[in-house]
Design an enzyme around this catalytic site. Structure first.
Site: not given
Ligand code: G3P
Ligand code: CA
Length: 356
Positions: A42, A84
């Site tokens: 992530h 992000h």
């Molecule tokens: O993309 C899945 C997860 O990353 C969603 O949350 O806000 O971290 O993009 P976010």
């Molecule tokens: Ca994401």
């Protein structure tokens, strides 16, 4: 360590007791060429290095993650970049470099302007125990630069797990993405690209542009998304702690949750990306959308489940026992170890080898 046979046993027991028919997540993943259970880094290895930077993605690759996860946005001059937040204050020195635009969206900046920002020093201040001098001056990356990192180790060759972030702000970004992936030869690599979005319209557009590329509809409990039983927003709730608020939110009923599974299926998705509550709550702890019945209902529709975003063994274990097929994590190394997969050294050792 995670025991896959436990999950198989649990699933078989569940089916025997319910009489339901559910597809096996490993078979669904295999049919798409998707790793199972998937390690989705992530924003890169973002626990140990500044998110969405070269350091974070190189470390995720060296740890052996199956996918480099990223959030795609577009600059004022049309470049696809990996950021992000829709503003830059949390993860860069925009307030010092462009004070008059410190609250402006990413789309208000040219690529050259974004490239002039320091996207690493904030991490050292926020996490002094994980700080490294070499993180200072890390840069915001383009999609092409993340692709370069993925291609940079032909043996590991992680895949790309790409989210269209705030797609309503970026009309046509789905076609732009297709153009770059095609130009780089990534549309011919089954299972190596997964596309993700919270936005049903963007899912549709991604499916029209790239019908053969696997897609995930991200799930979220909130007004305008999966309707919450509480009917409240965070502000309306008067709660002070966001994660405590999210942890209390759940779909208004089973039909509402299943409606979103049907949206995923109808939109061409091969799976869903539900949120989860973390044991320790905190940032990135949201609502519990991975209860066993939810995962079963998802599998029953022939859809995979990739849950976001878990970092601790206790939560990995709970999620796998509940039947998910892969996990978004900021700690790809910890998830690899949990799955019993080989990691070629500690995060600190690997960062050192990479020159950080
Ligand atoms: O993309 C899945 C997860 O990353 C969603 O949350 O806000 O971290 O993009 P976010
Ligand atoms: Ca994401």
């Amino acid at each position: 360590m995670y025991k896959p046979q436990f999950q198989a046993f649990a699933l078989a027991t569940l089916l025997a007791t319910t009489g339901a028919h559910a597809a096996d997540g490993s078979q669904l993943a295999a049919a798409q060429g998707i790793a199972y259970p998937a390690v989705i880094a992530h924003r890169g290895a973002s626990f140990d290095a500044p998110e969405s930077t070269t350091a974070a993605y190189l470390l995720a690759r060296e740890l052996g993650a199956d996918y480099l996860e990223m959030d795609l946005q577009r600059t004022r001059d049309g470049a696809l970049v990996v950021v992000h937040d829709d503003v830059l204050g949390r993860t860069s020195d925009v307030a010092e470099r462009f004070p008059e635009r410190k609250n402006s969206p990413v789309s208000a900046f040219t690529l050259a302007e974004l490239k002039s920002l320091d996207a690493g020093s904030w991490f050292n201040k926020a996490y002094p125990e994980r700080a490294r001098n070499a993180f200072v001056g890390q840069r915001i990356l383009t999609l092409d630069e993340v692709i370069d990192i993925a291609e940079g180790d032909p043996q590991r060759h992680p895949g790309l797990y790409i989210e269209t972030k705030e797609p309503a702000q970026f009309p046509g970004i789905e076609k732009d993405l297709k153009q770059r992936l095609e130009a780089r030869g990534w549309l011919d690599k089954p299972g190596k690209v997964v596309l993700q979005t919270f936005d049903r319209n963007s899912l549709q557009l991604l499916h029209e542009a790239m019908p053969k590329v696997p897609k995930i509809l991200l799930l979220w409990v909130a007004k305008g998304s999966i309707e919450p039983a509480s009917g409240q927003t965070f502000v309306e709730s008067g709660e002070r702690d966001k994660s405590a608020f999210y942890a209390r939110q759940h779909p208004k009923d089973r039909a509402e949750f299943e409606r979103w599974l049907d949206y995923a299926k109808q939109g061409g998705a091969i799976g869903t990306g539900p949120s989860a509550v973390r044991s320790n709550l905190g940032e990135q702890s949201y609502s519990d959308l991975i209860q066993p019945w939810m995962n079963q209902a998802t599998h029953d529709r022939g859809l995979l489940v990739h849950v976001y975003t878990l970092d601790d063994a206790v939560d990995f274990n709970k999620a796998m026992a509940a039947g998910v097929d892969g996990i978004f994590t900021n700690r790809a190394g910890e998830l690899m170890r949990f799955y019993g997969r080989t990691v070629q050294g500690s995060e600190a050792t690997l960062l050192g080898k990479l020159g950080y």
